[in-house]
Design a protein around this motif. Structure first.
Motif, PDB file in Angstrom:
ATOM      1  N   ILE A 179     -27.822  22.624 -34.395  1.00 61.08           N
ATOM      2  CA  ILE A 179     -28.553  21.658 -35.222  1.00 61.08           C
ATOM      3  C   ILE A 179     -29.158  22.375 -36.431  1.00 61.08           C
ATOM      4  CG2 ILE A 179     -30.427  19.976 -35.272  1.00 61.08           C
ATOM      5  CD1 ILE A 179     -30.101  19.773 -32.191  1.00 61.08           C
ATOM      6  N   ALA A 180     -28.728  21.973 -37.603  1.00 62.83           N
ATOM      7  CA  ALA A 180     -29.236  22.564 -38.842  1.00 62.83           C
ATOM      8  C   ALA A 180     -30.406  21.756 -39.381  1.00 62.83           C
ATOM      9  CB  ALA A 180     -28.118  22.639 -39.879  1.00 62.83           C
ATOM     10  N   ALA A 181     -31.156  22.358 -40.291  1.00 65.76           N
ATOM     11  CA  ALA A 181     -32.239  21.681 -41.002  1.00 65.76           C
ATOM     12  C   ALA A 181     -32.057  21.911 -42.496  1.00 65.76           C
ATOM     13  CB  ALA A 181     -33.602  22.196 -40.563  1.00 65.76           C
ATOM     14  N   ILE A 182     -32.276  20.864 -43.281  1.00 62.59           N
ATOM     15  CA  ILE A 182     -32.209  20.960 -44.738  1.00 62.59           C
ATOM     16  C   ILE A 182     -33.548  20.505 -45.312  1.00 62.59           C
ATOM     17  CG2 ILE A 182     -31.142  20.059 -46.843  1.00 62.59           C
ATOM     18  CD1 ILE A 182     -28.555  19.700 -45.299  1.00 62.59           C
ATOM     19  N   GLY A 183     -34.182  21.401 -46.096  1.00 66.50           N
ATOM     20  CA  GLY A 183     -35.425  20.999 -46.737  1.00 66.50           C
ATOM     21  C   GLY A 183     -36.525  22.038 -46.741  1.00 66.50           C
ATOM     22  N   ALA A 184     -36.252  23.261 -46.251  1.00 62.21           N
ATOM     23  CA  ALA A 184     -37.282  24.299 -46.297  1.00 62.21           C
ATOM     24  C   ALA A 184     -37.692  24.531 -47.747  1.00 62.21           C
ATOM     25  CB  ALA A 184     -36.759  25.589 -45.684  1.00 62.21           C
ATOM     26  N   HIS A 185     -38.996  24.737 -47.953  1.00 68.08           N
ATOM     27  CA  HIS A 185     -39.503  24.863 -49.322  1.00 68.08           C
ATOM     28  C   HIS A 185     -40.690  25.822 -49.320  1.00 68.08           C
ATOM     29  CE1 HIS A 185     -40.994  23.709 -53.294  1.00 68.08           C
ATOM     30  NE2 HIS A 185     -39.840  23.105 -53.483  1.00 68.08           N
ATOM     31  N   VAL A 239     -27.477  17.650 -38.233  1.00 63.02           N
ATOM     32  CA  VAL A 239     -28.379  18.141 -39.275  1.00 63.02           C
ATOM     33  C   VAL A 239     -29.596  17.228 -39.372  1.00 63.02           C
ATOM     34  CG1 VAL A 239     -27.118  16.907 -41.098  1.00 63.02           C
ATOM     35  CG2 VAL A 239     -28.573  18.846 -41.704  1.00 63.02           C
ATOM     36  N   PHE A 240     -30.752  17.850 -39.452  1.00 67.92           N
ATOM     37  CA  PHE A 240     -32.016  17.145 -39.653  1.00 67.92           C
ATOM     38  C   PHE A 240     -32.467  17.407 -41.084  1.00 67.92           C
ATOM     39  CE2 PHE A 240     -36.813  17.722 -39.319  1.00 67.92           C
ATOM     40  CZ  PHE A 240     -37.087  16.383 -39.531  1.00 67.92           C
ATOM     41  N   CYS A 241     -32.574  16.344 -41.880  1.00 67.16           N
ATOM     42  CA  CYS A 241     -32.963  16.463 -43.283  1.00 67.16           C
ATOM     43  C   CYS A 241     -34.410  16.024 -43.454  1.00 67.16           C
ATOM     44  CB  CYS A 241     -32.049  15.610 -44.160  1.00 67.16           C
ATOM     45  SG  CYS A 241     -30.301  16.108 -44.076  1.00 67.16           S
ATOM     46  N   PHE A 242     -35.138  16.734 -44.331  1.00 68.27           N
ATOM     47  CA  PHE A 242     -36.574  16.514 -44.450  1.00 68.27           C
ATOM     48  C   PHE A 242     -36.942  15.284 -45.258  1.00 68.27           C
ATOM     49  CE2 PHE A 242     -38.025  21.161 -43.565  1.00 68.27           C
ATOM     50  CZ  PHE A 242     -37.355  21.129 -42.354  1.00 68.27           C
ATOM     51  N   ASN A 243     -35.973  14.605 -45.869  1.00 67.81           N
ATOM     52  CA  ASN A 243     -36.204  13.240 -46.366  1.00 67.81           C
ATOM     53  C   ASN A 243     -34.874  12.510 -46.432  1.00 67.81           C
ATOM     54  OD1 ASN A 243     -34.980  13.932 -48.829  1.00 67.81           O
ATOM     55  ND2 ASN A 243     -36.617  13.092 -50.088  1.00 67.81           N
ATOM     56  N   ASP A 244     -34.916  11.225 -46.686  1.00 71.13           N
ATOM     57  CA  ASP A 244     -33.698  10.418 -46.652  1.00 71.13           C
ATOM     58  C   ASP A 244     -32.745  10.743 -47.794  1.00 71.13           C
ATOM     59  OD1 ASP A 244     -34.547   9.168 -44.373  1.00 71.13           O
ATOM     60  OD2 ASP A 244     -34.758   7.171 -45.245  1.00 71.13           O
ATOM     61  N   LEU A 245     -33.280  11.130 -48.972  1.00 74.97           N
ATOM     62  CA  LEU A 245     -32.389  11.459 -50.076  1.00 74.97           C
ATOM     63  C   LEU A 245     -31.548  12.690 -49.748  1.00 74.97           C
ATOM     64  CD1 LEU A 245     -34.266  10.857 -53.446  1.00 74.97           C
ATOM     65  CD2 LEU A 245     -32.715   9.361 -52.198  1.00 74.97           C
ATOM     66  N   LEU A 246     -32.148  13.694 -49.143  1.00 74.43           N
ATOM     67  CA  LEU A 246     -31.376  14.857 -48.698  1.00 74.43           C
ATOM     68  C   LEU A 246     -30.295  14.427 -47.708  1.00 74.43           C
ATOM     69  CD1 LEU A 246     -34.269  17.443 -48.126  1.00 74.43           C
ATOM     70  CD2 LEU A 246     -32.591  17.475 -49.990  1.00 74.43           C
ATOM     71  N   ALA A 247     -30.644  13.514 -46.808  1.00 76.42           N
ATOM     72  CA  ALA A 247     -29.689  13.051 -45.809  1.00 76.42           C
ATOM     73  C   ALA A 247     -28.544  12.265 -46.438  1.00 76.42           C
ATOM     74  CB  ALA A 247     -30.405  12.197 -44.759  1.00 76.42           C
ATOM     75  N   PHE A 270     -35.623  11.388 -42.921  1.00 79.28           N
ATOM     76  CA  PHE A 270     -37.071  11.238 -42.747  1.00 79.28           C
ATOM     77  C   PHE A 270     -37.596  10.331 -43.857  1.00 79.28           C
ATOM     78  CE2 PHE A 270     -41.392  12.094 -41.943  1.00 79.28           C
ATOM     79  CZ  PHE A 270     -41.546  12.944 -40.863  1.00 79.28           C
ATOM     80  N   ASP A 271     -38.321   9.298 -43.511  1.00 78.67           N
ATOM     81  CA  ASP A 271     -39.012   8.358 -44.408  1.00 78.67           C
ATOM     82  C   ASP A 271     -38.582   6.918 -44.183  1.00 78.67           C
ATOM     83  OD1 ASP A 271     -40.514  10.323 -45.607  1.00 78.67           O
ATOM     84  OD2 ASP A 271     -39.202  10.518 -47.360  1.00 78.67           O
ATOM     85  N   ASN A 272     -37.404   6.691 -43.587  1.00 77.21           N
ATOM     86  CA  ASN A 272     -36.928   5.334 -43.302  1.00 77.21           C
ATOM     87  C   ASN A 272     -36.963   4.452 -44.547  1.00 77.21           C
ATOM     88  OD1 ASN A 272     -35.883   3.369 -41.506  1.00 77.21           O
ATOM     89  ND2 ASN A 272     -37.903   2.435 -41.325  1.00 77.21           N
ATOM     90  N   THR A 273     -36.311   4.911 -45.607  1.00 75.96           N
ATOM     91  CA  THR A 273     -36.256   4.137 -46.844  1.00 75.96           C
ATOM     92  C   THR A 273     -35.151   3.093 -46.768  1.00 75.96           C
ATOM     93  OG1 THR A 273     -34.740   5.737 -47.846  1.00 75.96           O
ATOM     94  CG2 THR A 273     -37.102   6.079 -48.190  1.00 75.96           C
ATOM     95  N   SER A 285     -33.534   7.674 -38.995  1.00 77.87           N
ATOM     96  CA  SER A 285     -34.590   8.278 -39.808  1.00 77.87           C
ATOM     97  C   SER A 285     -35.953   8.120 -39.145  1.00 77.87           C
ATOM     98  CB  SER A 285     -34.617   7.610 -41.193  1.00 77.87           C
ATOM     99  OG  SER A 285     -35.575   8.215 -42.037  1.00 77.87           O
ATOM    100  N   VAL A 286     -36.798   9.121 -39.357  1.00 75.24           N
ATOM    101  CA  VAL A 286     -38.193   9.002 -38.951  1.00 75.24           C
ATOM    102  C   VAL A 286     -38.838   7.925 -39.824  1.00 75.24           C
ATOM    103  CG1 VAL A 286     -40.437  10.146 -38.837  1.00 75.24           C
ATOM    104  CG2 VAL A 286     -38.354  11.392 -38.200  1.00 75.24           C
ATOM    105  N   ALA A 287     -39.524   6.985 -39.185  1.00 74.87           N
ATOM    106  CA  ALA A 287     -40.063   5.823 -39.891  1.00 74.87           C
ATOM    107  C   ALA A 287     -41.590   5.830 -39.856  1.00 74.87           C
ATOM    108  CB  ALA A 287     -39.536   4.534 -39.258  1.00 74.87           C
ATOM    109  N   PRO A 288     -42.242   6.414 -40.874  1.00 80.04           N
ATOM    110  CA  PRO A 288     -43.701   6.294 -40.952  1.00 80.04           C
ATOM    111  C   PRO A 288     -44.083   4.838 -41.184  1.00 80.04           C
ATOM    112  CG  PRO A 288     -42.840   7.955 -42.500  1.00 80.04           C
ATOM    113  CD  PRO A 288     -41.681   7.153 -42.021  1.00 80.04           C
ATOM    114  N   ASP A 289     -45.224   4.451 -40.687  1.00 82.96           N
ATOM    115  CA  ASP A 289     -45.731   3.100 -40.946  1.00 82.96           C
ATOM    116  C   ASP A 289     -46.359   3.108 -42.341  1.00 82.96           C
ATOM    117  OD1 ASP A 289     -47.007   0.646 -41.073  1.00 82.96           O
ATOM    118  OD2 ASP A 289     -47.584   0.662 -38.963  1.00 82.96           O
ATOM    119  N   LYS A 290     -45.542   2.875 -43.355  1.00 85.08           N
ATOM    120  CA  LYS A 290     -46.011   2.969 -44.748  1.00 85.08           C
ATOM    121  C   LYS A 290     -47.085   1.928 -45.052  1.00 85.08           C
ATOM    122  CE  LYS A 290     -41.643   2.998 -46.347  1.00 85.08           C
ATOM    123  NZ  LYS A 290     -40.721   3.514 -45.326  1.00 85.08           N
TER     124      LYS A 290
END
Length: 331
Positions: A179-185, A239-247, A270-273, A285-290
């Motif tokens: 499992i990869a991750a994309i978004g380290a900053h 792959v786990f991406c740190f936001n939906d645009l990366l995904a 991540f963000d459930n856009t 996607s992870v879905a925060p309660d916006k």
């Protein structure tokens, strides 16, 4: 003849003060009295004179929302919800974007002040604790999203570590082992926390890390990072991406290689856009309660302005999240 607040109070059978408290959104009104005033407001069509009211209070009637980028769908969607929540409490919302740089965030924070706004809701990525001390705008601040600075400011966010751990745990549960991750900053607070959750989930499962950075959180960054991962001798199976645009960018890169999602590679964002919900395949996607984030932030603003206290105790409020499971992991 214009309807007055006294007319509303007379119809509701309450005092003018009680009617005023309901109109101004104060919480200390008995439910029955609130109901009667709200019915009277609807029956009379009363509309408060916002400008006059703000002048009497010594307020501007505006609050600021400071976000990294409106071009990132999460912040665009959140901004719309903050605007609605602000209007419900009688404020107009001014929006500033910082491009998620320290210089940009400092510039915006320095420009804020009581001559322009009554308060600010901010989503910083790169500010240091000293920046808040140096550039205190002199109005209440509410921070949304995660951060890496220790400051005495009201804060509203989800538990990003737990959210990332939940997302990666889902990939483990469906049988993925690389499992990869994309978004380290290097300085984004959200990135550090999501990376921590990713690592915790892999450590618990006894699986190796495979991390790729992203200078920006845009589609092209996700596509480029995914292409690098696919060029490895042993590419990932998830792959786990740190936001939906990366995904979304990752989905494109996978499709260009002729691979299938989720059969060959599962993808979580991540963000459930809205974009992720309508991508093909649709994105888990992870879905925060916006909505909860927006309303909680505005409610904290209202509390700080209408119920000031000599002894400030910052509130740290966690709002809920869920994992929206779609075709990219369950197709």
């Amino acid at each position: 003849m214009a309807v007055t607040l006294r007319d509303v109070a007379r119809l509701a059978g309450v005092s003018v003060k009680t009617a005023s408290n309901v109109v101004n959104g104060y919480s200390f009104v008995k439910p029955e009295n609130r109901r009667r005033v709200e019915e009277a407001l609807a029956a009379t069509g009363y509309r408060p004179n916002i400008g006059a009211r703000n002048l009497r209070r010594g307020r501007t009637g505006f609050i600021a929302l400071v976000v990294p980028e409106l071009g990132i769908p999460y912040f665009g969607e959140l901004a719309g919800l903050v605007i609605t929540a602000g209007r419900e409490q009688g404020w107009n919302v001014l929006i500033e974007q910082t491009q998620a740089t320290r210089d940009g965030e400092r510039t915006v924070l320095e420009a804020l002040g009581p001559h322009l706004i009554d308060a600010a809701v901010i989503s910083p990525e790169a500010l240091h604790a000293q920046d808040f001390a140096d550039l205190d705008p002199g109005v209440p601040l509410v921070m949304i999203g995660e951060h890496s600075v220790d400051v005495r400011i009201d804060h509203v966010a989800i538990d990003n570590v737990l959210a990332a751990r939940t997302a990666v745990g889902h990939l483990v549960e469906i049988g993925r082992r690389r499992i990869a991750a994309i978004g380290a900053h290097p300085y984004r607070g959200t990135a550090a926390l999501r990376l921590a959750g990713y690592r915790e989930a892999l450590e618990e499962a006894g699986l190796p890390e495979l991390v790729r950075p992203a200078l920006h959180y845009h589609r092209q960054d996700g596509a480029a990072a995914m292409a690098e991962l696919l060029d490895l001798p042993e590419p990932p199976d998830a792959v786990f991406c740190f936001n939906d645009l990366l995904a979304v960018g990752a989905l494109r890169a996978i499709a260009e290689r002729g691979l299938r999602v989720p059969q060959d590679i599962a993808v979580v964002g991540f963000d459930n856009t809205e974009e992720g919900a309508y991508s093909r395949p649709s994105l888990t996607s992870v879905a925060p309660d916006k909505l909860a984030i927006a309303r909680t932030a505005i409610d904290l603003v209202r509390q700080r302005i209408t119920e000031p206290s000599d002894e400030f105790v910052p509130q740290d409020i966690q709002t809920p999240f869920t994992l929206a499971i779609r075709e990219s992991t369950a197709g």
